[in-house]
Design an enzyme around this catalytic site. Structure first.
Site, PDB file in Angstrom:
ATOM      1  N   CYS A  92      11.943   2.323  -7.937  1.00  0.00           N
ATOM      2  CA  CYS A  92      11.121   1.989  -7.466  1.00  0.00           C
ATOM      3  C   CYS A  92       9.232   3.067  -8.491  1.00  0.00           C
ATOM      4  CB  CYS A  92      10.238   1.924  -5.789  1.00  0.00           C
ATOM      5  SG  CYS A  92       9.118   0.960  -5.503  1.00  0.00           S
ATOM      6  N   ARG A 126       1.514  -7.853  -2.853  1.00  0.00           N
ATOM      7  CA  ARG A 126       3.639  -6.957  -2.716  1.00  0.00           C
ATOM      8  C   ARG A 126       4.631  -7.814  -2.218  1.00  0.00           C
ATOM      9  NH1 ARG A 126       2.104  -2.197  -2.402  1.00  0.00           N
ATOM     10  NH2 ARG A 126       4.430  -1.084  -1.804  1.00  0.00           N
ATOM     11  N   HIS A 193      15.330  -0.093  -2.339  1.00  0.00           N
ATOM     12  CA  HIS A 193      14.974   0.974  -1.817  1.00  0.00           C
ATOM     13  C   HIS A 193      16.168   0.787  -0.212  1.00  0.00           C
ATOM     14  CE1 HIS A 193      11.525   2.475  -2.493  1.00  0.00           C
ATOM     15  NE2 HIS A 193      10.907   1.336  -3.151  1.00  0.00           N
TER      16      HIS A 193
END
Ligand code: GLN
Length: 248
Positions: A92, A126, A193
């Site tokens: 990320c 997002r 993640h």
């Protein structure tokens, strides 16, 4: 046998317990009687000359602002590590800063190391949720990778760049291209993640094998482990991604 892992900015880039990836590498190595020596690398410290694997986790825009200049100054050292077949995993925020640049949510352009042929610009919405990928960058059949993404950045790969995976469910690099992450030799950058490796043990072993090859100059196939628990974690994560459905 010993392997050296350079863990970059361990205190600043550790969102979503991304350091869990290092714990998985340590344990899967020790189960094969391989000792992993983890060396933290903070701002201003050189990459250890004996590193076989470089790890860099994710972080928020403000954390990235703190380390962007440092990471950009490492362009040559990281590039020669990757050219020399060193193994690398970047997640990320770390992935974004290994590209040429990240334009953050405030519109500031943060320089990157330019190891991956890509550029990232923050969007308004997002991109969040469980992800399922099909990864065909390694030899052998395409394999699934399950994870979790949460990023504002939209990453555009240069023409000819090799993605890490094809998005089955989730957003991936930009929510449009159908691709996720980027690879170059034994280096992988990804938005996933979770952390990533506990649910995708084949990927942990792929990185360890590349690190072993970097150390010894010989091919290595690690002995298989009982991954029943990891497989059920991957199945659960894949199911959550499936329930989430398609892209943007
Ligand atoms: N700040 C970056 C973004 O939002 C990276 C976030 C992260 O590492 N989760 O795109």
């Amino acid at each position: 046998m010993q392997l050296v892992v350079a863990h970059m900015y361990p205190d600043l880039l550790n969102i979503y317990a991304d350091r869990g990836n290092v714990a998985v590498l340590l344990r899967r190595a020790s189960w094969r009687d391989i000792e992993l020596i983890v060396r933290p690398v903070d701002q201003g410290q050189r990459l250890p000359g004996d590193a076989d694997l470089v790890y860099i986790g994710g972080g928020q825009d403000r954390d990235q602002q703190l380390i962007a200049a440092d990471i950009a100054s490492r362009s040559e050292e990281l590039e020669s590590f990757v050219d020399d077949d060193g193994a690398l995993l970047a997640v990320c925020g770390g992935y974004q800063l290994l590209g040429r640049a990240y334009v953050d949510a405030d519109g500031s352009e943060l320089p990157g190391a330019g190891v991956f042929p890509l550029r990232t610009v923050a969007g308004e919405r997002r991109l969040i949720g469980d992800v399922l990928l099909e990864c065909a960058f390694a030899e052998g059949p395409a394999r699934p990778v399950a994870g979790f993404e949460n990023h504002a950045g939209r990453t555009e790969l240069d023409a000819g760049a090799r993605p890490f995976g094809r998005v089955i469910y989730g957003f991936g690099n930009d929510g449009r291209s159908g691709y996720e992450g980027c690879t170059r030799k034994a280096a992988i950058g990804t938005y996933l993640h979770g952390p990533l490796l506990p649910r995708n043990p084949w990927l942990a072993d792929w990185l360890l094998e590349r690190a072993l090859e970097h150390r010894t100059g010989q091919e290595h196939d690690l002995s298989p482990l009982d991954d029943a628990l990891e497989a059920s974690a991957q199945a659960l994560a894949s199911q959550r991604a499936r329930a989430r459905g398609g892209r943007l």
